[in-house]
Design a protein around this motif. Structure first.
Motif, PDB file in Angstrom:
ATOM      1  N   GLN A 142       0.836  -1.210   0.000  1.00 57.11           N
ATOM      2  CA  GLN A 142       0.000   0.000   0.000  1.00 57.11           C
ATOM      3  C   GLN A 142       0.866   1.254   0.000  1.00 57.11           C
ATOM      4  O   GLN A 142       0.648   2.173  -0.791  1.00 57.11           O
ATOM      5  N   ASP A 162      -8.724  -6.637   2.974  1.00 57.95           N
ATOM      6  CA  ASP A 162      -9.179  -6.168   1.665  1.00 57.95           C
ATOM      7  C   ASP A 162      -8.303  -4.997   1.218  1.00 57.95           C
ATOM      8  O   ASP A 162      -8.371  -3.912   1.804  1.00 57.95           O
ATOM      9  N   GLU A 185      -8.618  -3.049  -1.175  1.00 61.01           N
ATOM     10  CA  GLU A 185      -9.444  -1.917  -1.630  1.00 61.01           C
ATOM     11  C   GLU A 185      -9.923  -1.070  -0.451  1.00 61.01           C
ATOM     12  O   GLU A 185     -10.438   0.033  -0.655  1.00 61.01           O
ATOM     13  N   ASN A 186      -9.761  -1.577   0.756  1.00 58.35           N
ATOM     14  CA  ASN A 186     -10.180  -0.860   1.955  1.00 58.35           C
ATOM     15  C   ASN A 186      -9.002  -0.117   2.603  1.00 58.35           C
ATOM     16  O   ASN A 186      -9.083   0.294   3.744  1.00 58.35           O
ATOM     17  N   GLN A 228      -5.952   2.990   2.512  1.00 65.33           N
ATOM     18  CA  GLN A 228      -5.480   4.264   1.988  1.00 65.33           C
ATOM     19  C   GLN A 228      -4.224   4.638   2.754  1.00 65.33           C
ATOM     20  O   GLN A 228      -4.026   4.216   3.879  1.00 65.33           O
TER      21      GLN A 228
END
Length: 102
Positions: free
Chosen positions: A22, A59, A61-62, A64
């Motif tokens: 990430q 996940d 996509e969860n 940031q």
């Protein structure tokens, strides 16, 4: 402070790999970027609080990327109040659910 049994998830190899990916893929703080600032991100933050839900926790996509200041202030405020504080360089609220944004 209440015990949070899901804290153990942060010590897994799977989480460390996700966190590294990430921060590599999104190296700047998302909140600062919205304000027109360039700040290195140091925290892989869960957009939607997982509260121990492993599917949500893992996940990608969860996630940031945030700097510590934004994570510890704006993000915590958002989780408490349901509203993202502040406005962008254009003067419009950062919170997409703000009544001015509709």
């Amino acid at each position: 402070m209440k015990a949070r049994p899901w804290r153990r998830l942060y010590n897994t190899k799977r989480w460390h790999r996700m966190r590294t990916a990430q921060l590599r893929d999104e190296p700047l703080c998302r909140y600062c970027k919205a304000l027109g600032r360039v700040t290195p991100a140091t925290i892989a933050d869960h957009i939607k609080p997982h509260k121990g839900d492993e599917d949500l926790f893992f996940d990608p996509e969860n996630l940031q990327s945030l700097c510590k200041l934004c994570h510890d202030s704006a993000k915590q405020s958002q989780e408490r109040t349901g509203k993202l504080p502040g406005c962008g360089s254009d003067g419009w609220p950062l919170d997409p659910n703000h009544h001015w944004s509709k």
